[in-house]
Design an enzyme around this catalytic site. Structure first.
Site, short mmCIF file in Angstrom:
data_model
loop_
_atom_site.label_atom_id
_atom_site.label_comp_id
_atom_site.label_asym_id
_atom_site.label_seq_id
_atom_site.Cartn_x
_atom_site.Cartn_y
_atom_site.Cartn_z
N TYR A 145 -2.45 2.80 20.11
CA TYR A 145 -1.72 2.45 18.87
C TYR A 145 -0.52 1.56 19.23
O TYR A 145 0.34 1.97 20.02
CB TYR A 145 -1.27 3.77 18.22
CG TYR A 145 -0.15 3.70 17.21
CD1 TYR A 145 -0.23 2.87 16.10
CD2 TYR A 145 0.98 4.52 17.35
CE1 TYR A 145 0.80 2.84 15.17
CE2 TYR A 145 2.00 4.50 16.42
CZ TYR A 145 1.91 3.65 15.33
OH TYR A 145 2.93 3.63 14.41
N ASP A 230 -1.41 13.50 20.66
CA ASP A 230 -1.05 13.09 19.31
C ASP A 230 -2.30 13.28 18.44
O ASP A 230 -3.26 12.52 18.55
CB ASP A 230 -0.59 11.62 19.35
CG ASP A 230 -0.19 11.09 17.97
OD1 ASP A 230 -0.66 11.64 16.95
OD2 ASP A 230 0.57 10.11 17.92
N ILE A 232 -2.58 13.23 15.09
CA ILE A 232 -2.25 12.81 13.73
C ILE A 232 -3.50 12.56 12.88
O ILE A 232 -3.46 12.69 11.67
CB ILE A 232 -1.33 11.56 13.78
CG1 ILE A 232 -0.82 11.17 12.39
CG2 ILE A 232 -2.01 10.37 14.41
CD1 ILE A 232 0.29 10.12 12.40
N LYS A 272 -1.49 10.74 7.72
CA LYS A 272 -2.88 10.24 7.66
C LYS A 272 -3.79 11.22 6.91
O LYS A 272 -4.52 10.82 6.01
CB LYS A 272 -3.43 10.02 9.07
CG LYS A 272 -2.50 9.25 9.98
CD LYS A 272 -2.25 7.84 9.49
CE LYS A 272 -1.24 7.12 10.39
NZ LYS A 272 -0.94 5.76 9.95
C1 LIG Z 1 -1.47 7.54 16.79
C2 LIG Z 1 -0.31 7.46 15.85
N1 LIG Z 1 0.80 8.15 16.13
C3 LIG Z 1 1.87 8.09 15.32
C4 LIG Z 1 1.87 7.32 14.19
C5 LIG Z 1 3.10 7.29 13.30
O1 LIG Z 1 2.89 8.11 12.19
P1 LIG Z 1 4.02 8.61 11.16
O2 LIG Z 1 3.81 7.84 9.91
O3 LIG Z 1 3.76 10.06 10.95
O4 LIG Z 1 5.33 8.36 11.79
C6 LIG Z 1 0.74 6.57 13.85
C7 LIG Z 1 0.72 5.72 12.65
O5 LIG Z 1 -0.11 4.87 12.46
C8 LIG Z 1 -0.39 6.66 14.70
O6 LIG Z 1 -1.51 5.98 14.45
#
Ligand SMILES: Cc1ncc(COP(=O)(O)O)c(C=O)c1O
Length: 467
Positions: A145, A230, A232, A272
């Site tokens: 990312y 991570d 997410i 997400k």
């Molecule tokens: C892998 C990953 N980590 C962290 C984030 C950041 O997310 P947040 O909106 O919760 O700060 C993203 C956002 O695209 C992501 O894809």
């Protein structure tokens, strides 16, 4: 003497990457079905807009939650004054239960081990501050990312050392790639403090295998370092193989009260899975009480507002709602992903077989004029400026092979996706690469398409037909 700090004026924020530049181009000329039908379609934003109606219908049925009411009484004053950085206990309980539900209740999370943060962005940075000194390094598998260059490095001074993964094994992590990255860091005198992975992966849209997760735990045990997972995108896994959290693997190995148990940390967010990036709700989960205590104090710099916590604690405690949301959201994501895959297929473009996320990892190597990152940028610019689609080039994700792009599918309507695919198809049809005859090109695309879309085998660049 300079009047501004080095931090304010340096370029380590990573925001000049083509990932962010594409967003800027989109902002200048955004597509709108009625007002700007020739504008740029945003396919570079990992947003989930497919299930808003479910959230909105819950809100309509539960007006008290958004109206600051409890049992019909206003709690406006209570919420306005609440500022405890430990967070609302009811919210933390609802959140850990939701995290467990997403993981099929194979693991549970203790609310005393979570720290609330303003999104995963803040969670990842806070963990860097807790685990590493300026100049220490974290190993990250590529492609990763693009925001990590900002989130992990900029303010903390931590370095990222890439673990190079390739298409030859679907970009999976191997023991040798891990070791090479570790040695590389040591060669340049960086102290490695840990590995950070994203599972499911952004930008690949794939889940990690149990073997990979086991490998990672063995690696961090051997090197005596940390592991951050991570997760997410954990609630976006729409088809098999099922998602396996690092916490599940850790639990199965039963290392409670060992050092490894304390060195594995999970990051989560509602940006997400619930499609709420504007609400800024993130989580650090750690078994190490010292990290939890330090991160909680640091969370003062990025708290989740009390009215957001109140609203979401009511929503996530509604088990009937969460069950239905998770199931419907999965189905919608799956349907939308297959629309993208079939649209790409019609344009003779393949992608990595995926089972999660809000994007596909798309293979446009056959459209490059040469096997270089310059050619990738050239193609990217044509796609942004001529085709008017903002997608993210693989180089912005530190991919080592030119020609890969991340294409998002959940931040637009189905009609807009259809239009995007029509534009791409016309572009591909009108492009003749490397003076090859149209038929040659079609044949080689067909070969790549079969292999990538259906995931039957995996080509590395060396395996490709000569251009
Ligand atoms: C892998 C990953 N980590 C962290 C984030 C950041 O997310 P947040 O909106 O919760 O700060 C993203 C956002 O695209 C992501 O894809």
């Amino acid at each position: 003497m300079p009047l501004l700090s080095r931090k304010a004026t340096c370029s380590f924020h990573g925001q000049d990457s083509s990932y962010f530049l594409g967003w800027q181009e989109y902002e200048k000329n955004p597509y709108d079905e009625v007002k700007n039908p020739k504008g740029i379609i945003q396919m570079g934003l990992a947003e989930n807009q497919l299930s808003f109606d479910l959230l909105e219908s819950w809100m309509a049925k539960n007006p008290g939650a958004a109206g600051f009411e409890r049992d019909g009484q206003s709690i406006f004053r209570e919420l306005a004054l609440f500022q405890d950085y430990h967070g609302l206990p009811a919210f933390k309980k609802a959140l850990v239960d939701f995290m467990a539900e997403i993981r099929g209740n194979k693991v549970t999370f203790d609310p005393n081990h979570i720290v609330l943060t303003a999104g995963a962005t803040s969670a990842n940075e806070t963990l860097m501050f807790c685990l590493a000194e300026q100049g220490d390094a974290f190993l990250l598998p590529t492609p990763y990312y693009p925001g990590f260059d900002r989130d992990l490095k900029w303010r903390t001074g931590v370095e990222i050392v890439p673990i190079h993964c390739t298409s030859s094994n679907r970009f999976q992590i191997t023991a040798s790639a891990l070791e090479v990255a570790y040695q590389q860091a040591q060669k340049v005198k960086l102290r490695v403090k840990g590995v950070l992975v994203t599972n499911p992966s952004n930008p690949l849209g794939t889940t990690m295998t149990r073997d990979e997760l086991d490998l990672l735990i063995n690696f961090i045990a051997d090197k005596e370092i940390h592991l951050i997972s991570d997760e997410i995108y954990s609630g976006t896994v729409f088809s098999s193989p099922a998602f396996v959290s690092i916490m599940e693997v850790l639990k199965d190995r039963n290392p409670k009260n060992t050092e490894v148990w304390d060195r594995v940390h999970v990051v989560y967010s509602l940006s997400k899975d619930l499609g709420l990036p504007g609400f800024r709700v993130g989580v650090i989960y750690s078994n190490d009480s010292i990290i939890v205590a330090a991160a909680t104090k640091m969370s003062s710099f990025g708290l989740v507002s009390s009215q957001t916590q109140y609203l979401l604690s009511a929503m996530l405690s509604d088990k009937k709602f969460t069950k239905e949301y998770i199931s419907k959201n999965h189905k919608r994501l799956q349907k939308r992903q297959s629309k993208l895959v079939s649209g790409l297929e019609k344009a003779s473009i393949g992608c990595l077989k995926s089972n999660a996320g809000l994007f596909c990892w798309v293979d446009m190597r056959h459209l490059l004029s040469s096997n270089t990152f310059e050619a990738e940028m050239e193609l990217w610019k044509r796609i942004v400026y001529d085709v008017k689609l903002n997608i993210s080039p693989g180089s912005s994700c530190h991919c080592t092979e030119p020609g890969w792009f991340r294409v998002c599918f959940a931040d637009m309507s189905e009609d807009t996706l259809k239009l995007a695919m029509q534009r791409l198809k016309s572009f591909v049809s009108s492009t003749t690469i490397n003076n090859r005859s149209h038929q040659d090109l079609k044949n080689s695309r067909r070969k790549l398409r079969t292999e990538w879309v259906f995931g039957l085998s995996f080509l590395s660049l060396n395996d490709r037909e000569p251009d």
